[in-house]
Design an enzyme around this catalytic site. Sequence first.
Site, PDB file in Angstrom:
ATOM      1  N   LYS A   9      -8.734   0.110  -0.848  1.00  0.00           N
ATOM      2  CA  LYS A   9      -7.804  -0.238   0.236  1.00  0.00           C
ATOM      3  C   LYS A   9      -7.636   0.931   1.208  1.00  0.00           C
ATOM      4  CE  LYS A   9      -5.136  -3.421  -2.703  1.00  0.00           C
ATOM      5  NZ  LYS A   9      -3.762  -3.884  -3.049  1.00  0.00           N
ATOM      6  N   TYR A  49      -5.410 -13.352  -0.011  1.00  0.00           N
ATOM      7  CA  TYR A  49      -4.067 -13.244  -0.590  1.00  0.00           C
ATOM      8  C   TYR A  49      -3.281 -14.536  -0.376  1.00  0.00           C
ATOM      9  CZ  TYR A  49      -4.567  -8.201  -1.592  1.00  0.00           C
ATOM     10  OH  TYR A  49      -4.942  -6.977  -2.097  1.00  0.00           O
ATOM     11  N   PHE A  57       7.144 -10.728   2.661  1.00  0.00           N
ATOM     12  CA  PHE A  57       6.477  -9.448   2.923  1.00  0.00           C
ATOM     13  C   PHE A  57       4.981  -9.593   3.191  1.00  0.00           C
ATOM     14  CE2 PHE A  57       4.828  -9.625  -1.325  1.00  0.00           C
ATOM     15  CZ  PHE A  57       5.851 -10.112  -2.125  1.00  0.00           C
ATOM     16  N   ARG A  85     -10.328  -4.391 -14.248  1.00  0.00           N
ATOM     17  CA  ARG A  85      -8.865  -4.589 -14.140  1.00  0.00           C
ATOM     18  C   ARG A  85      -8.132  -3.554 -15.001  1.00  0.00           C
ATOM     19  NH1 ARG A  85      -5.909  -7.928 -10.460  1.00  0.00           N
ATOM     20  NH2 ARG A  85      -4.357  -8.483 -12.013  1.00  0.00           N
ATOM     21  N   THR A  91      -0.080  -3.698 -11.119  1.00  0.00           N
ATOM     22  CA  THR A  91       0.099  -3.694  -9.656  1.00  0.00           C
ATOM     23  C   THR A  91       0.935  -2.515  -9.150  1.00  0.00           C
ATOM     24  OG1 THR A  91       0.034  -6.104  -9.814  1.00  0.00           O
ATOM     25  CG2 THR A  91       0.742  -5.185  -7.711  1.00  0.00           C
ATOM     26  N   ARG A 102      -4.479   3.197 -10.518  1.00  0.00           N
ATOM     27  CA  ARG A 102      -3.154   3.069  -9.894  1.00  0.00           C
ATOM     28  C   ARG A 102      -2.146   4.022 -10.539  1.00  0.00           C
ATOM     29  NH1 ARG A 102      -3.219  -3.548  -9.494  1.00  0.00           N
ATOM     30  NH2 ARG A 102      -4.165  -3.737  -7.428  1.00  0.00           N
ATOM     31  N   ASN A 112      -1.477   0.554  -3.355  1.00  0.00           N
ATOM     32  CA  ASN A 112      -1.915   0.790  -4.738  1.00  0.00           C
ATOM     33  C   ASN A 112      -3.432   0.971  -4.876  1.00  0.00           C
ATOM     34  OD1 ASN A 112      -2.594  -1.827  -4.312  1.00  0.00           O
ATOM     35  ND2 ASN A 112      -1.425  -2.688  -6.013  1.00  0.00           N
ATOM     36  N   HIS A 115      -8.030  -3.085  -5.011  1.00  0.00           N
ATOM     37  CA  HIS A 115      -7.934  -4.487  -5.432  1.00  0.00           C
ATOM     38  C   HIS A 115      -9.044  -4.720  -6.440  1.00  0.00           C
ATOM     39  CE1 HIS A 115      -7.991  -8.858  -5.468  1.00  0.00           C
ATOM     40  NE2 HIS A 115      -9.312  -8.752  -5.383  1.00  0.00           N
ATOM     41  N   GLU A 126     -14.392 -14.389  -4.770  1.00  0.00           N
ATOM     42  CA  GLU A 126     -14.142 -13.195  -3.948  1.00  0.00           C
ATOM     43  C   GLU A 126     -15.439 -12.494  -3.534  1.00  0.00           C
ATOM     44  OE1 GLU A 126      -9.589 -12.205  -5.386  1.00  0.00           O
ATOM     45  OE2 GLU A 126     -11.187 -10.884  -6.087  1.00  0.00           O
TER      46      GLU A 126
HETATM   47  N1  UDP Z   1       1.930  -6.765  -3.217  1.00  0.00           N
HETATM   48  C1  UDP Z   1       3.076  -6.202  -2.618  1.00  0.00           C
HETATM   49  N2  UDP Z   1       4.307  -6.589  -3.083  1.00  0.00           N
HETATM   50  C2  UDP Z   1       4.465  -7.483  -4.078  1.00  0.00           C
HETATM   51  C3  UDP Z   1       3.312  -8.058  -4.670  1.00  0.00           C
HETATM   52  C4  UDP Z   1       2.067  -7.674  -4.220  1.00  0.00           C
HETATM   53  O1  UDP Z   1       2.967  -5.369  -1.716  1.00  0.00           O
HETATM   54  O2  UDP Z   1       5.623  -7.772  -4.460  1.00  0.00           O
HETATM   55  C5  UDP Z   1       0.593  -6.359  -2.734  1.00  0.00           C
HETATM   56  C6  UDP Z   1      -0.046  -5.259  -3.596  1.00  0.00           C
HETATM   57  O3  UDP Z   1      -0.813  -4.411  -2.756  1.00  0.00           O
HETATM   58  C7  UDP Z   1      -0.946  -6.059  -4.519  1.00  0.00           C
HETATM   59  C8  UDP Z   1      -1.411  -7.198  -3.614  1.00  0.00           C
HETATM   60  O4  UDP Z   1      -0.289  -7.479  -2.781  1.00  0.00           O
HETATM   61  O5  UDP Z   1      -2.029  -5.282  -5.017  1.00  0.00           O
HETATM   62  C9  UDP Z   1      -1.841  -8.459  -4.350  1.00  0.00           C
HETATM   63  O6  UDP Z   1      -0.836  -8.850  -5.241  1.00  0.00           O
HETATM   64  P1  UDP Z   1      -1.180  -9.343  -6.706  1.00  0.00           P
HETATM   65  O7  UDP Z   1       0.083  -9.879  -7.301  1.00  0.00           O
HETATM   66  O8  UDP Z   1      -2.370 -10.247  -6.684  1.00  0.00           O
HETATM   67  O9  UDP Z   1      -1.496  -7.971  -7.484  1.00  0.00           O
HETATM   68  P2  UDP Z   1      -2.851  -7.315  -8.005  1.00  0.00           P
HETATM   69  O10 UDP Z   1      -3.738  -8.420  -8.505  1.00  0.00           O
HETATM   70  O11 UDP Z   1      -3.466  -6.561  -6.846  1.00  0.00           O
HETATM   71  O12 UDP Z   1      -2.424  -6.376  -9.103  1.00  0.00           O
HETATM   72 MG    MG Z   2      -4.248 -10.247  -7.587  1.00  0.00          MG
END
Ligand code: UDP
Ligand code: MG
Length: 153
Positions: A9, A49, A57, A85, A91, A102, A112, A115, A126
């Site tokens: 990112k 997303y 947000f 992962r 996250t 992370r 973070n 992705h 994806e």
């Molecule tokens: N994100 C955020 N606030 C939230 C949830 C998600 O800013 O409350 C952002 C964060 O950068 C995250 C991305 O959106 O990595 C995708 O969210 P997801 O829940 O899919 O998390 P990930 O799979 O990346 O752990």
């Molecule tokens: Mg995700």
Amino acid sequence: MEVTLVILKPSAVQRKILGEVISRFEKKGIQIVGLKMMQLTDETLEEHYAHLKDKPFFGRIKDSMQASPVIVMALKGLDAVNVVRKLTGVTNGRDAQPGTIRGDYGMSVQENIVHASDSPETAAIELKRFFSDNEIFNYSSFLLPYLYANDEL
Ligand code: UDP
Ligand code: MG
């Protein structure tokens, strides 16, 4: 072997830790089979997303993902989706385990660093979103006998 998608990112690009993060995947024994820099569009992010599109947000997530170009990578290995992962961590960077990307590099939920696809089904979708077929390479890795036992492959 599975192939999974990782996005480095803008938080990784701007903080100049691309090499370190890529190196973690390489050292783990994962093969890079695709890699490029691109600027993400609104359209791509709304698809990528989609599960967050209705969140209040979502606008700031989109801005954050468009703050600079990103690096997209296709990473290959046995159980690559799950392995990547796990290397990525949860996250929220403040909750992520030390030793994960992370957990070691981030203090934020949004900023973070990476992705990573969350299932083999998502990975397939994806990878198609970010790569055309001829941008993902099939090449021999001479290290294979030192990465896996032959009955694991
Ligand atoms: N994100 C955020 N606030 C939230 C949830 C998600 O800013 O409350 C952002 C964060 O950068 C995250 C991305 O959106 O990595 C995708 O969210 P997801 O829940 O899919 O998390 P990930 O799979 O990346 O752990
Ligand atoms: Mg995700």
